[in-house]
Design a protein around this motif. Structure first.
Motif, PDB file in Angstrom:
ATOM      1  N   ASN A  14     -45.740  90.604  53.170  1.00  0.00           N
ATOM      2  CA  ASN A  14     -45.471  91.667  52.295  1.00  0.00           C
ATOM      3  C   ASN A  14     -45.969  90.965  50.756  1.00  0.00           C
ATOM      4  OD1 ASN A  14     -43.702  94.148  53.006  1.00  0.00           O
ATOM      5  ND2 ASN A  14     -42.863  92.316  54.040  1.00  0.00           N
ATOM      6  N   ALA A  15     -46.379  89.582  51.016  1.00  0.00           N
ATOM      7  CA  ALA A  15     -47.086  88.866  49.714  1.00  0.00           C
ATOM      8  C   ALA A  15     -48.509  89.134  49.632  1.00  0.00           C
ATOM      9  CB  ALA A  15     -46.978  87.411  49.808  1.00  0.00           C
ATOM     10  N   GLY A  16     -49.015  89.900  50.659  1.00  0.00           N
ATOM     11  CA  GLY A  16     -50.570  90.216  50.459  1.00  0.00           C
ATOM     12  C   GLY A  16     -51.474  89.131  50.307  1.00  0.00           C
ATOM     13  N   ILE A  17     -51.948  89.083  49.323  1.00  0.00           N
ATOM     14  CA  ILE A  17     -53.071  88.015  48.701  1.00  0.00           C
ATOM     15  C   ILE A  17     -52.251  86.725  48.624  1.00  0.00           C
ATOM     16  CG2 ILE A  17     -53.093  88.372  46.216  1.00  0.00           C
ATOM     17  CD1 ILE A  17     -56.154  88.806  48.526  1.00  0.00           C
ATOM     18  N   TYR A  18     -51.025  86.780  48.425  1.00  0.00           N
ATOM     19  CA  TYR A  18     -50.345  85.369  48.433  1.00  0.00           C
ATOM     20  C   TYR A  18     -49.725  84.905  49.750  1.00  0.00           C
ATOM     21  CZ  TYR A  18     -50.299  85.313  42.907  1.00  0.00           C
ATOM     22  OH  TYR A  18     -50.609  85.161  41.875  1.00  0.00           O
ATOM     23  N   ALA A  19     -49.986  85.491  50.784  1.00  0.00           N
ATOM     24  CA  ALA A  19     -49.726  85.258  51.830  1.00  0.00           C
ATOM     25  C   ALA A  19     -50.220  84.020  52.229  1.00  0.00           C
ATOM     26  CB  ALA A  19     -49.949  86.169  52.901  1.00  0.00           C
ATOM     27  N   ALA A  20     -49.249  82.864  52.801  1.00  0.00           N
ATOM     28  CA  ALA A  20     -49.785  81.671  52.971  1.00  0.00           C
ATOM     29  C   ALA A  20     -50.540  81.766  54.303  1.00  0.00           C
ATOM     30  CB  ALA A  20     -48.724  80.615  53.399  1.00  0.00           C
ATOM     31  N   TYR A  21     -51.762  80.672  54.274  1.00  0.00           N
ATOM     32  CA  TYR A  21     -52.592  80.574  55.659  1.00  0.00           C
ATOM     33  C   TYR A  21     -51.896  80.372  56.784  1.00  0.00           C
ATOM     34  CZ  TYR A  21     -56.826  79.396  58.053  1.00  0.00           C
ATOM     35  OH  TYR A  21     -57.795  79.422  58.933  1.00  0.00           O
ATOM     36  N   PRO A  22     -52.157  81.308  57.757  1.00  0.00           N
ATOM     37  CA  PRO A  22     -51.517  81.362  59.139  1.00  0.00           C
ATOM     38  C   PRO A  22     -51.637  79.972  59.732  1.00  0.00           C
ATOM     39  CG  PRO A  22     -53.319  82.602  59.413  1.00  0.00           C
ATOM     40  CD  PRO A  22     -53.282  82.254  57.650  1.00  0.00           C
ATOM     41  N   VAL A  23     -50.804  79.576  60.721  1.00  0.00           N
ATOM     42  CA  VAL A  23     -50.999  78.392  61.456  1.00  0.00           C
ATOM     43  C   VAL A  23     -51.812  78.643  62.624  1.00  0.00           C
ATOM     44  CG1 VAL A  23     -49.707  76.853  62.877  1.00  0.00           C
ATOM     45  CG2 VAL A  23     -48.614  77.446  60.871  1.00  0.00           C
ATOM     46  N   ARG A  24     -52.747  78.119  62.956  1.00  0.00           N
ATOM     47  CA  ARG A  24     -53.688  78.174  64.032  1.00  0.00           C
ATOM     48  C   ARG A  24     -53.427  77.507  65.366  1.00  0.00           C
ATOM     49  NH1 ARG A  24     -54.804  83.102  63.267  1.00  0.00           N
ATOM     50  NH2 ARG A  24     -55.961  83.834  61.468  1.00  0.00           N
ATOM     51  N   ASP A  25     -53.807  77.749  66.494  1.00  0.00           N
ATOM     52  CA  ASP A  25     -53.678  76.922  67.682  1.00  0.00           C
ATOM     53  C   ASP A  25     -54.887  76.274  67.971  1.00  0.00           C
ATOM     54  OD1 ASP A  25     -55.098  78.888  68.700  1.00  0.00           O
ATOM     55  OD2 ASP A  25     -53.855  79.950  69.746  1.00  0.00           O
ATOM     56  N   ASN A  26     -56.111  76.524  67.510  1.00  0.00           N
ATOM     57  CA  ASN A  26     -57.054  75.722  67.383  1.00  0.00           C
ATOM     58  C   ASN A  26     -57.869  75.935  68.935  1.00  0.00           C
ATOM     59  OD1 ASN A  26     -59.252  74.082  66.484  1.00  0.00           O
ATOM     60  ND2 ASN A  26     -58.484  72.239  67.349  1.00  0.00           N
ATOM     61  N   ASP A  86     -65.285  91.674  61.391  1.00  0.00           N
ATOM     62  CA  ASP A  86     -64.333  92.552  61.955  1.00  0.00           C
ATOM     63  C   ASP A  86     -63.045  92.698  61.183  1.00  0.00           C
ATOM     64  OD1 ASP A  86     -63.229  94.239  63.839  1.00  0.00           O
ATOM     65  OD2 ASP A  86     -62.266  92.552  64.942  1.00  0.00           O
ATOM     66  N   SER A  87     -62.743  94.076  60.826  1.00  0.00           N
ATOM     67  CA  SER A  87     -61.622  94.516  60.112  1.00  0.00           C
ATOM     68  C   SER A  87     -61.402  94.042  58.519  1.00  0.00           C
ATOM     69  CB  SER A  87     -60.298  93.783  60.512  1.00  0.00           C
ATOM     70  OG  SER A  87     -60.094  94.153  61.808  1.00  0.00           O
ATOM     71  N   CYS A  88     -62.879  93.744  58.142  1.00  0.00           N
ATOM     72  CA  CYS A  88     -63.020  93.418  56.625  1.00  0.00           C
ATOM     73  C   CYS A  88     -63.809  94.354  55.848  1.00  0.00           C
ATOM     74  CB  CYS A  88     -63.691  91.768  56.442  1.00  0.00           C
ATOM     75  SG  CYS A  88     -62.667  90.653  57.186  1.00  0.00           S
ATOM     76  N   PRO A 101     -56.673 106.456  48.430  1.00  0.00           N
ATOM     77  CA  PRO A 101     -55.762 105.210  48.373  1.00  0.00           C
ATOM     78  C   PRO A 101     -54.661 105.040  49.371  1.00  0.00           C
ATOM     79  CG  PRO A 101     -56.330 106.038  46.160  1.00  0.00           C
ATOM     80  CD  PRO A 101     -56.723 107.169  47.286  1.00  0.00           C
ATOM     81  N   GLY A 102     -54.009 106.117  49.871  1.00  0.00           N
ATOM     82  CA  GLY A 102     -52.792 106.084  50.563  1.00  0.00           C
ATOM     83  C   GLY A 102     -53.174 105.660  52.113  1.00  0.00           C
ATOM     84  N   LYS A 103     -54.588 105.654  52.513  1.00  0.00           N
ATOM     85  CA  LYS A 103     -54.838 105.304  53.644  1.00  0.00           C
ATOM     86  C   LYS A 103     -55.525 104.083  53.798  1.00  0.00           C
ATOM     87  CE  LYS A 103     -55.854 110.053  54.982  1.00  0.00           C
ATOM     88  NZ  LYS A 103     -56.717 111.102  55.815  1.00  0.00           N
ATOM     89  N   VAL A 104     -55.781 103.444  52.843  1.00  0.00           N
ATOM     90  CA  VAL A 104     -56.335 101.758  52.845  1.00  0.00           C
ATOM     91  C   VAL A 104     -55.613 100.995  53.584  1.00  0.00           C
ATOM     92  CG1 VAL A 104     -56.880 100.112  51.375  1.00  0.00           C
ATOM     93  CG2 VAL A 104     -57.673 102.409  50.626  1.00  0.00           C
ATOM     94  N   ALA A 105     -54.328 101.100  53.319  1.00  0.00           N
ATOM     95  CA  ALA A 105     -53.310 100.283  54.305  1.00  0.00           C
ATOM     96  C   ALA A 105     -53.583 100.137  55.745  1.00  0.00           C
ATOM     97  CB  ALA A 105     -51.945 100.184  54.104  1.00  0.00           C
ATOM     98  N   GLY A 106     -53.780 101.417  56.353  1.00  0.00           N
ATOM     99  CA  GLY A 106     -54.118 101.679  57.572  1.00  0.00           C
ATOM    100  C   GLY A 106     -55.521 100.774  58.173  1.00  0.00           C
ATOM    101  N   ALA A 107     -56.353 100.617  57.090  1.00  0.00           N
ATOM    102  CA  ALA A 107     -57.812 100.143  57.514  1.00  0.00           C
ATOM    103  C   ALA A 107     -58.211  98.932  56.911  1.00  0.00           C
ATOM    104  CB  ALA A 107     -58.692 101.286  56.942  1.00  0.00           C
ATOM    105  N   TRP A 108     -57.445  98.399  56.000  1.00  0.00           N
ATOM    106  CA  TRP A 108     -58.029  97.128  55.209  1.00  0.00           C
ATOM    107  C   TRP A 108     -56.534  96.451  54.629  1.00  0.00           C
ATOM    108  CZ3 TRP A 108     -57.796  94.570  50.624  1.00  0.00           C
ATOM    109  CH2 TRP A 108     -58.962  93.545  50.450  1.00  0.00           C
ATOM    110  N   ASN A 109     -56.211  95.127  55.130  1.00  0.00           N
ATOM    111  CA  ASN A 109     -55.276  94.369  54.906  1.00  0.00           C
ATOM    112  C   ASN A 109     -55.617  93.036  54.315  1.00  0.00           C
ATOM    113  OD1 ASN A 109     -53.685  95.022  58.110  1.00  0.00           O
ATOM    114  ND2 ASN A 109     -53.602  96.456  56.294  1.00  0.00           N
ATOM    115  N   ASP A 110     -55.053  92.865  52.789  1.00  0.00           N
ATOM    116  CA  ASP A 110     -55.512  91.838  52.092  1.00  0.00           C
ATOM    117  C   ASP A 110     -54.941  90.282  52.866  1.00  0.00           C
ATOM    118  OD1 ASP A 110     -52.740  92.262  51.651  1.00  0.00           O
ATOM    119  OD2 ASP A 110     -53.195  92.224  49.230  1.00  0.00           O
TER     120      ASP A 110
END
Length: 411
Positions: free
Chosen positions: A21-33, A331-333, A340-349
């Motif tokens: 829910n933090a959007g652009i403030y979401a911390a980098y996800p942990v990766r499994d490499n 992909d997905s970018c 505006p109300g449909k952006v969340a279904g197509a693009w997530n910050d």
């Protein structure tokens, strides 16, 4: 129907992981490499990288102060509920860490970039060695420079022999952080996005419940508080806590619906001013043309050296990597959604550009005479797709990927 289903999936995903829910403030996800092995006989020899700075504090000390000062004033007027008192106590703890650090890279931000660098080295060790040619550059903003330093430190911890010149100056800003006059005009309050944004903002900002939960005196609120603005001030503090060391959270002051509604507004704003919002077409994503040209030129130089190896590592901001990913149609970018109300279904910050977001293009060569150079594209260290034909995904022929990238330059 598909977009509505995707929007619902996004909402469910955010309910499972509240930090999204933090959007652009979401911390980098942990990766499994996990990486797909290169085709037989191929070895990596070059990496081109662009990364957003890592986790940071809110952009200004004022962003914390406006919440603290309002709560302190309400306390002086005996106008706080128990939840309001709890918020004030938590803010005092947060301020101990945040004071004087507005806009700076946090310790987590440094760890993120060291981790990205280490995983890069572990996944593609053949790229690195004392005979390689490497270079790193960042924008002139210190959090980007500190991200660069942490990244290089991570590489050198894997191989102390590496020599990686670095710079943070105006000479590289024309590709690290470039915005055309047309893009700047389109992202201003006179741009075609702003009225739509204001309507979404008004529809999704519903502060009445929150005001009653925090303040015990309605008269105090009506006299001294801008409810909508204060709700947003609290949201940004809550959003950024995952990027700090202090183990304090504020999501409990919001309902899940409130968090989603606020995120939807912020998500639309970042999409509209930095990506492919339909009313402006590719005006914003074309900001990344000079960056794409730098990527192609430096890769070409390494390929031309024959048996050389190396890498270029660049560090900037969300407002740079978002256009880059959009221009390349990663992909997905990229989407041309209008409403505006449909952006969340197509693009997530939070998916496109969390803190520490990065694009990596890895080149591979074979010792077999005449074998083509191959390339792999990674977004946040995950193998991803671009609209280039290939029968060996996640690999592309470099000549095909290069031709596609050159076609985007408008030359």
């Amino acid at each position: 129907m598909s977009m509505a289903a995707t929007a619902q999936t996004t909402r469910e995903e955010m309910a499972r992981d509240i930090d999204l829910n933090a959007g652009i403030y979401a911390a980098y996800p942990v990766r499994d490499n996990k990486v797909t092995p290169a085709p037989k006989g191929y070895k990596p020899f070059y990496i081109s990288h662009y990364g957003r700075h890592g986790s940071r504090y809110l952009i200004s000390d004022r962003d914390y102060k406006v919440v603290m000062d309002r709560l302190n004033d309400a306390k002086a007027h005996d106008a706080l509920t128990p939840l309001g008192e709890s918020m004030l106590a938590r803010m005092d703890t947060v301020w101990t860490e945040a004071r004087g650090r507005g806009g700076e890279l946090s310790p987590l931000g440094r760890r993120q970039h060291k981790g990205i660098a280490r995983r890069m080295y572990q996944a593609y060790p053949e790229v690195f060695g004392p005979d390689g040619q490497y270079f790193a550059s960042s924008t002139t903003v210190m959090r980007c420079a500190h991200s660069m330093f942490a990244f290089i430190e991570g590489l050198k911890e894997c191989d102390p022999s590496l020599e990686i010149p670095r710079e943070s100056g105006e000479r590289d800003m024309h590709f690290l952080n470039y915005h055309t006059p047309e893009s700047n005009a389109a992202s201003s309050h006179d741009g075609p996005w702003y009225q739509a944004y204001k309507r979404l903002y008004a529809a999704n900002t519903k502060p009445d419940r929150l005001m009653k939960a925090i303040f015990s005196d309605p008269e105090y609120v009506s006299t001294w508080v801008d409810p909508g603005q204060f709700m947003w001030d609290c949201y940004w503090v809550a959003a950024d806590m995952q990027n700090m060391e202090t183990p304090v959270r504020f999501y409990d002051i919001f309902t899940p619906e409130e968090l989603y509604d606020l995120w939807e507004v912020a998500n639309f704003r970042f999409f509209a001013i930095a990506s492919s919002y339909a009313p402006v077409g590719d005006v914003h994503v074309n900001d990344a043309r000079s960056l794409v040209k730098d990527i192609v030129d430096n890769a070409d130089a390494t390929v031309a050296r024959g048996k050389g190896r190396g890498g270029k590592f660049r560090f900037g901001h969300d407002g740079n990597i978002i256009p880059l990913l959009g221009l390349l149609r990663v992909d997905s970018c990229y989407t041309d959604v209008y409403e505006p109300g449909k952006v969340a279904g197509a693009w997530n910050d939070f998916r496109v550009s969390p803190m520490g977001a990065n694009l990596q293009i890895v080149l591979f060569r074979s010792d077999k005479p005449g074998a083509p150079v191959l390339a792999k594209v990674l977004h946040n260290e995950k193998e991803t797709r671009v609209p280039v034909e290939t029968d060996i995904w996640p690999f592309y022929k470099w000549e095909d990927l290069r031709a596609y990238m050159v076609s985007l330059l408008g030359e």
